[in-house]
Enzyme design. Sequence first.
Site, PDB file in Angstrom:
ATOM      1  N   HIS A   1       0.851  -1.184   0.000  1.00 26.34           N
ATOM      2  CA  HIS A   1       0.000   0.000   0.000  1.00 26.34           C
ATOM      3  C   HIS A   1       0.888   1.236   0.000  1.00 26.34           C
ATOM      4  O   HIS A   1       2.117   1.146   0.117  1.00 26.34           O
ATOM      5  CB  HIS A   1      -0.929  -0.002   1.222  1.00 26.34           C
ATOM      6  CG  HIS A   1      -2.079  -0.964   1.093  1.00 26.34           C
ATOM      7  ND1 HIS A   1      -3.105  -0.786   0.195  1.00 26.34           N
ATOM      8  CD2 HIS A   1      -2.358  -2.126   1.750  1.00 26.34           C
ATOM      9  CE1 HIS A   1      -3.966  -1.781   0.297  1.00 26.34           C
ATOM     10  NE2 HIS A   1      -3.532  -2.604   1.234  1.00 26.34           N
TER      11      HIS A   1
ATOM     12  N   ASP B   1      -0.107   7.089  -3.563  1.00 29.23           N
ATOM     13  CA  ASP B   1      -1.234   6.754  -4.423  1.00 29.23           C
ATOM     14  C   ASP B   1      -1.646   7.910  -5.332  1.00 29.23           C
ATOM     15  O   ASP B   1      -1.830   7.719  -6.543  1.00 29.23           O
ATOM     16  CB  ASP B   1      -2.436   6.355  -3.571  1.00 29.23           C
ATOM     17  CG  ASP B   1      -2.313   4.952  -3.003  1.00 29.23           C
ATOM     18  OD1 ASP B   1      -1.368   4.235  -3.368  1.00 29.23           O
ATOM     19  OD2 ASP B   1      -3.177   4.567  -2.187  1.00 29.23           O
TER      20      ASP B   1
END
Length: 353
Positions: A126, A156
């Site tokens: 992540h 992200d």
Amino acid sequence: MSPRALDGIKVVEFEGLGPAPTCAMLLADFGAEVLRVSRPGYEAWADPVTGRGKGVFAADLKDPVQLAEVRAAIALADVLIEPYRPGVMERLGLGPSDVEASNPGLIYVRMTGWGQTGPLSQRAGHDINYIALSGALEGIGRPGEVPTPPLNLIGDMGAGAAICAFGICAALLERVRSGRGQVIDASIADGTAALMAMFHGMNIPLTRQDSPLGGSQPWYDCYVCADGRHVAVGALEPQFWAILVDAIGLAEHLRDRQRAEPDTIRAAMAAIFATRTRDEWAEQLMPLDACVTPVLSIDEAREHPYAQHRSMYDQRNGVSHPAPAPRLSRSPAAISADRDGSAMLKRWASTGR
């Protein structure tokens, strides 16, 4: 609606979370027609903001007939965005080499955390992992404390969605010259390293103990106010520091940053900011070049006069949408109405590439 920069560009986006749909949202805001391929039932819980302006084509990719329909859509597209681990699209028969013959001009985007190659390419991860291994996370947080994850904005959204959108536009521009498509290996870890270029080039310290941009210095930090809310102080340059210390009345012997101890300055500033509420400090300091702003909640940010003046948010179906950015003067981006995916695909088929 005015003409937009990416009008006429057709994008097939495979269902994902976070960076991939955000990247496709950026393209849609600038005029691209985005067809999102998703599992049946996915739209019931999909994010309406990153899904804005897109058409949805629900397909079971294990069904040969529906897979053929998706393959037909890819043959008509300018861009394909897929967020899966390396090998997934190949197992579906939709990898780059599988679709190249039917669409040699396709920009094939492979967005992952670790990239298509290397020892971590098949590992899960992540945002926190990508920015940790890229050296960014080490410098974020308080001295003497553990690193603080900065939401998932750096990896992200910045290193993933935004850099990927730039890569897509670059590949589309290159296609004008070559007539050929190409594969984009959009690794979030790579993108994070690229975003850190200034820290490498200027040799800026990047540990929690000494980073001038990470909260280790009292002139670039946040302070608690009398109401328990916070202000953000960014008076890095001497001229802004001089304005700030005059405005808040910092003691004369603490104004020389070369001589006074940073911890002593910080303690004095903390005591001063604790005497008034956040909004009282904002009213006094924001009209000055003191580089001080209130720390707002997301709800407060939407209602702030600055955001209202800039029309930074738009309400749609009871949901607050950030306005498209950046702002182009002749072909500005705009939030598109949601599209009918099946009708979009039929129109693509009728008009061809």
